[in-house]
Write a protein that holds these residues in place. Structure first.
Motif, PDB file in Angstrom:
ATOM      1  N   LYS A  34     -12.935 156.502  48.002  1.00 49.07           N
ATOM      2  CA  LYS A  34     -11.986 158.394  47.771  1.00 49.07           C
ATOM      3  C   LYS A  34     -11.773 158.140  49.165  1.00 49.07           C
ATOM      4  N   ASP A  39      -7.977 156.148  44.548  1.00 50.54           N
ATOM      5  CA  ASP A  39      -7.677 157.152  43.479  1.00 50.54           C
ATOM      6  C   ASP A  39      -8.095 156.419  42.460  1.00 50.54           C
ATOM      7  N   GLY A  40      -8.372 156.466  40.743  1.00 49.26           N
ATOM      8  CA  GLY A  40      -7.558 156.501  39.759  1.00 49.26           C
ATOM      9  C   GLY A  40      -8.277 154.857  39.167  1.00 49.26           C
ATOM     10  N   VAL A  41      -6.951 154.081  38.886  1.00 52.11           N
ATOM     11  CA  VAL A  41      -7.300 152.860  37.840  1.00 52.11           C
ATOM     12  C   VAL A  41      -6.881 152.138  39.124  1.00 52.11           C
ATOM     13  N   GLN A  59     -15.098 151.383  35.514  1.00 51.65           N
ATOM     14  CA  GLN A  59     -14.628 153.269  34.992  1.00 51.65           C
ATOM     15  C   GLN A  59     -16.169 153.881  35.031  1.00 51.65           C
ATOM     16  N   ARG A  68     -16.439 162.313  42.467  1.00 50.64           N
ATOM     17  CA  ARG A  68     -15.413 161.939  41.539  1.00 50.64           C
ATOM     18  C   ARG A  68     -15.481 162.786  40.220  1.00 50.64           C
ATOM     19  N   GLU A  71     -11.919 164.276  38.529  1.00 50.29           N
ATOM     20  CA  GLU A  71     -11.767 163.155  37.970  1.00 50.29           C
ATOM     21  C   GLU A  71     -12.006 163.006  36.859  1.00 50.29           C
ATOM     22  N   HIS A  75     -10.398 163.662  33.164  1.00 51.06           N
ATOM     23  CA  HIS A  75     -10.396 162.707  31.675  1.00 51.06           C
ATOM     24  C   HIS A  75     -11.355 163.455  30.634  1.00 51.06           C
TER      25      HIS A  75
END
Length: 89
Positions: A34, A39-41, A59, A68, A71, A75
């Motif tokens: 981070k 980030d993300g995928v 994941q 996170r 996030e 999600h």
């Protein structure tokens, strides 16, 4: 995934391996990712490479890291909306 993205993920994985090697703490790894803007995928894919785990495990490490939380909330909201839309069909 295009070659440029694969190369970027591989480069970040090289930088992240020492972070994972010492404490083997997924929260510490996610905090590092981070901080450097991964980030993300991409963060999930780096985690998978660094830890040597499955996509699902990576994941889970990503979404359960304290840093996170935003996030995870996004999600969860997406999954709830998807479930509601399935009920409307």
């Amino acid at each position: 995934m295009d070659a440029e993205r694969e190369a970027r993920i591989a480069e970040v994985a090289v930088r992240a391996r020492p972070v994972w090697a010492e404490p083997r703490d997924s929260g510490v790894l996610q905090e590092f990712l981070k901080e450097i803007g991964c980030d993300g995928v991409d963060a999930v894919m780096v985690t998978r490479q660094v830890v040597g785990c499955s996509l699902g495990e990576a994941q889970e490490m990503f979404l359960t890291a304290p840093c996170r939380a935003a996030e995870l909330a996004a999600h969860d909201a997406f999954m709830e909306a998807l479930e509601r839309s399935q009920g409307d069909a």
